[in-house]
Each structure stands twice: as structure tokens, then as C-alpha cells.
Design a protein around this motif. Structure first.
Motif, PDB file in Angstrom:
ATOM      1  N   GLU A   5     -32.397 -58.996  93.216  1.00 55.03           N
ATOM      2  CA  GLU A   5     -32.332 -57.924  92.219  1.00 55.03           C
ATOM      3  C   GLU A   5     -33.331 -56.817  92.548  1.00 55.03           C
ATOM      4  O   GLU A   5     -33.026 -55.630  92.380  1.00 55.03           O
ATOM      5  CB  GLU A   5     -32.636 -58.499  90.830  1.00 55.03           C
ATOM      6  CG  GLU A   5     -31.615 -59.494  90.323  1.00 55.03           C
ATOM      7  CD  GLU A   5     -32.066 -60.164  89.040  1.00 55.03           C
ATOM      8  OE1 GLU A   5     -33.087 -59.723  88.454  1.00 55.03           O
ATOM      9  OE2 GLU A   5     -31.412 -61.146  88.619  1.00 55.03           O
ATOM     10  N   ARG A   6     -34.506 -57.205  93.015  1.00 51.50           N
ATOM     11  CA  ARG A   6     -35.527 -56.203  93.324  1.00 51.50           C
ATOM     12  C   ARG A   6     -35.091 -55.309  94.476  1.00 51.50           C
ATOM     13  O   ARG A   6     -35.316 -54.094  94.448  1.00 51.50           O
ATOM     14  CB  ARG A   6     -36.862 -56.889  93.649  1.00 51.50           C
ATOM     15  CG  ARG A   6     -38.006 -55.899  93.790  1.00 51.50           C
ATOM     16  CD  ARG A   6     -39.329 -56.575  94.030  1.00 51.50           C
ATOM     17  NE  ARG A   6     -39.446 -57.133  95.373  1.00 51.50           N
ATOM     18  CZ  ARG A   6     -40.569 -57.636  95.871  1.00 51.50           C
ATOM     19  NH1 ARG A   6     -41.669 -57.689  95.125  1.00 51.50           N
ATOM     20  NH2 ARG A   6     -40.609 -58.121  97.096  1.00 51.50           N
ATOM     21  N   ARG A  13     -32.791 -52.749  93.173  1.00 51.62           N
ATOM     22  CA  ARG A  13     -33.520 -51.692  92.461  1.00 51.62           C
ATOM     23  C   ARG A  13     -34.210 -50.755  93.449  1.00 51.62           C
ATOM     24  O   ARG A  13     -34.284 -49.538  93.210  1.00 51.62           O
ATOM     25  CB  ARG A  13     -34.554 -52.304  91.507  1.00 51.62           C
ATOM     26  CG  ARG A  13     -33.949 -53.001  90.301  1.00 51.62           C
ATOM     27  CD  ARG A  13     -35.000 -53.252  89.221  1.00 51.62           C
ATOM     28  NE  ARG A  13     -36.077 -54.112  89.699  1.00 51.62           N
ATOM     29  CZ  ARG A  13     -36.053 -55.436  89.628  1.00 51.62           C
ATOM     30  NH1 ARG A  13     -34.999 -56.054  89.125  1.00 51.62           N
ATOM     31  NH2 ARG A  13     -37.089 -56.135  90.064  1.00 51.62           N
ATOM     32  N   GLU A  30     -31.639 -48.389  94.716  1.00 56.72           N
ATOM     33  CA  GLU A  30     -31.362 -47.385  93.681  1.00 56.72           C
ATOM     34  C   GLU A  30     -32.487 -46.362  93.580  1.00 56.72           C
ATOM     35  O   GLU A  30     -32.251 -45.186  93.269  1.00 56.72           O
ATOM     36  CB  GLU A  30     -31.174 -48.073  92.331  1.00 56.72           C
ATOM     37  CG  GLU A  30     -29.916 -48.932  92.244  1.00 56.72           C
ATOM     38  CD  GLU A  30     -29.854 -49.707  90.942  1.00 56.72           C
ATOM     39  OE1 GLU A  30     -30.753 -49.513  90.094  1.00 56.72           O
ATOM     40  OE2 GLU A  30     -28.915 -50.508  90.773  1.00 56.72           O
TER      41      GLU A  30
END
Length: 325
Positions: free
Chosen positions: A168-169, A172, A175
């Protein structure tokens, strides 16, 4: 007064008390104290170090071998100014990105920073995932061993939960602009990713994508290569986490460090709810870590039962050791 301030000798001899005026102060001077926060990548080492520093008169010495370099703030996951919460950081984004910052370099710069912090009556907190740097400083620098006493806090998260968080990191980070950040330093004539900040996970994995883009590859091809690169970044970061965890186990076994394990797994499992996650972090990591550090700095007579309740010294039981497999 800070616990790091030098204290007078326990026994005082007058100049004429013994023939020749024997001076024994160096033999009785208490060692200054250093807190070291360890853990695999993504476990919250920086967060805990900052939590501690906001509750003490303390400053942080970075021991992450990629975060010492200037640039690539997203790729190297440097804490932001807001996340620092006013806490002074040393060895953070100061080294030329093309140079090689060795363990010897770290020992030299870290020792100077720690000395400066102690002289200002503050507590040095060393935090970062580069265990080889900490090993070199603590175990191979004779002057450091003579001057300082260390307490180690190990922030741990079960690997399956950590791998999910790392994935998930990375998303991010993409993004937030990871691709464009790496693109700015891409050089089609340079394929060596063994020097300086170019070694950072997130840089070599993007090479094939940028080369295809430079050659005018189709959007479909570029999209496929980008997905492959991102997947490789996640894979390599998870591999790094496992390797760092194994290194912590080896260091504990080899040197018998006074290490306290703080299990942050529940806080990570609750990361979908900010309030519950912060509450779990405080109860399981920040709170116990603060009590351990307080006992180390101010009350060495604290009972072993109290330390155990706050994340006691690690004996590396089988249940803990299996985390590295």
C-alpha cells in the motif's frame, strides 16, 4: 537536568589526599546514554523516534543509508517537515547523491552529532533501518563503547501484515510522484545502480520503463513495464524487510544487545481507522517505549516485571524468531 549530562565522580579525592594527588574522575564518570530505535522498513521507526523526542529533550540521528542523501524524498520515504513535529534531525538529506556514504562515514558523522547533542544536555535517539551502520558504531568503535550506554527499541510487525502495508505504501508513493521524481535523475547513458542514492529501491526498478519511454514505446508497452516496475519495487522492499529482520536477530544473538521488542502489528491492522490505530500505537508502542526509555534515563532501579510489562528485554523466544521465516 538531562540524564545525558556528565555527573561528578562518585568518590572525590582531594589533591593532597593521596601521594601525588591521584585523579580518578575518568574511572568513575557515568557513561552518557543513547537510545537506538531499530526495525524493518515500514514498521514505524521514525514515528516512534519522533514520539519519544517530543516527550524528552531529545534529537534524532538518522541511520538510514539512503535517507542521508539529498534528493529522492519520496523514493527514500523521508519524513516531512510536518511529520518531524519540530524535532531536530541529524544526517538527514545532507550527503551528495552521487557519493558513497560508507559505514565508516556514518560512524564519523554520527559520533560528531551525538557529541553535539549530549553537550547540549539532550538525549540522542538513533533511528533507521541500516543495521550495518548501527553495528559498526556500537560494536566496532572503541571510543563510542567507552563513552556511551545504549538502550535498543525494536519496533516489530508480523511479516504478512508488514508486506501488505509495504504494498500500500508503494502505491501511495507512486501517487505522490515517485515516477517523475526518479525520471528527473534518469540517464540513458548510465546503467550503474551500485553507487550513491541510485542504489535506493525504486530507482533501478524503473530503468527499463524509462528506456522504453525514451525509445518511443507504445502506451500499452509502457503501461505494462510500469506495472512490472511497481511490482518489483514492492517485491524488493518486502525482501529488504525480511533481510533487516534477520539481521536484527543475528545482532541480538551475536552481541547480546539490551533490546526491547515492541509489537506494532495490531496498530497496523487497525490502520483503516485513524483513531483506533493511534490508540493501539500509543498502547503498544509509544507508551511502552516511553516507559522503557524513562527507566533507562532516570530510574535504572526499575523492576524487571515493570520492564516486561512495557516490552521487556528480548530473549528471542521461538515465537519471535519464527517472524523471520
Amino acid at each position: 537536568m538531562s540524564a545525558c549530562k556528565q555527573v561528578p565522580p562518585l568518590v572525590s579525592f582531594q589533591a593532597g589526599g593521596l601521594q601525588g594527588g591521584l585523579h580518578l574522575e575518568p574511572f568513575f564518570r557515568r557513561k552518557d546514554k543513547v537510545v537506538i530505535v531499530m526495525g524493518a522498513t515500514g514498521t514505524g521507526k521514525s514515528k516512534l523516534a519522533i514520539d519519544l523526542a517530543t516527550r524528552l529533550p531529545a534529537e534524532i540521528v538518522n541511520s538510514d543509508k539512503m535517507q542521508v542523501y539529498k534528493g529522492l524524498d519520496i523514493v527514500t520515504n523521508k519524513v516531512t517537515e510536518e511529520e518531524c513535529r519540530g524535532v531536530t534531525h541529524h544526517l538527514f538529506g545532507i550527503i551528495d547523491p552521487n557519493s558513497n556514504f560508507t559505514a565508516d562515514d556514518f560512524c564519523h558523522h554520527a559520533s560528531a552529532a551525538i557529541d553535539s547533542i549530549v553537550r547540549r544536555d539532550r538525549v540522542p535517539i538513533i533511528a533507521g533501518g541500516s543495521n550495518s551502520y548501527i553495528d559498526a558504531l556500537v560494536n566496532y568503535q572503541a571510543e563510542f563503547r567507552l563513552r556511551y550506554e545504549c538502550r535498543f527499541l525494536w519496533v516489530d510487525v508480523s511479516l504478512d501484515v508488514l508486506h501488505s502495508f509495504v504494498s500500500e505504501r508503494v502505491d501511495r508513493m507512486v501517487e505522490a510522484g515517485l515516477v517523475n521524481e526518479v525520471k528527473k535523475m534518469f540517464d540513458p547513458d548510465q546503467s550503474d545502480y551500485t553507487q550513491g542514492i541510485r542504489r535506493a529501491i525504486g530507482v533501478p526498478e524503473m530503468d527499463e520503463y524509462f528506456r522504453a519511454e525514451a525509445m518511443g514505446a507504445s502506451e500499452k508497452t509502457k503501461a505494462k513495464l510500469l506495472r512490472t516496475a511497481i511490482a518489483k519495487i514492492k517485491e524488493n522492499t518486502c525482501f529488504l524487510a525480511r533481510r533487516q529482520l534477520q539481521k536484527i536477530h543475528r545482532l541480538h544473538s551475536q552481541w547480546g544487545w539490551n533490546m526491547h521488542r515492541l509489537d506494532a502489528t495490531e496498530a497496523f491492522l487497525k490502520r483503516g481507522d485513524d483513531r483506533e490505530a493511534e490508540e493501539a500505537w500509543e498502547n503498544l508502542v509509544a507508551g511502552p517505549g516511553t516507559r522503557i526509555v524513562d527507566s533507562f534515563l532516570y530510574d535504572e532501579g526499575v523492576s524487571s516485571s515493570v520492564l516486561a510489562a512495557a516490552g521487556g528485554p528480548v530473549a528471542m523466544p521461538a515465537a519471535v524468531a519464527t517472524a523471520s521465516r
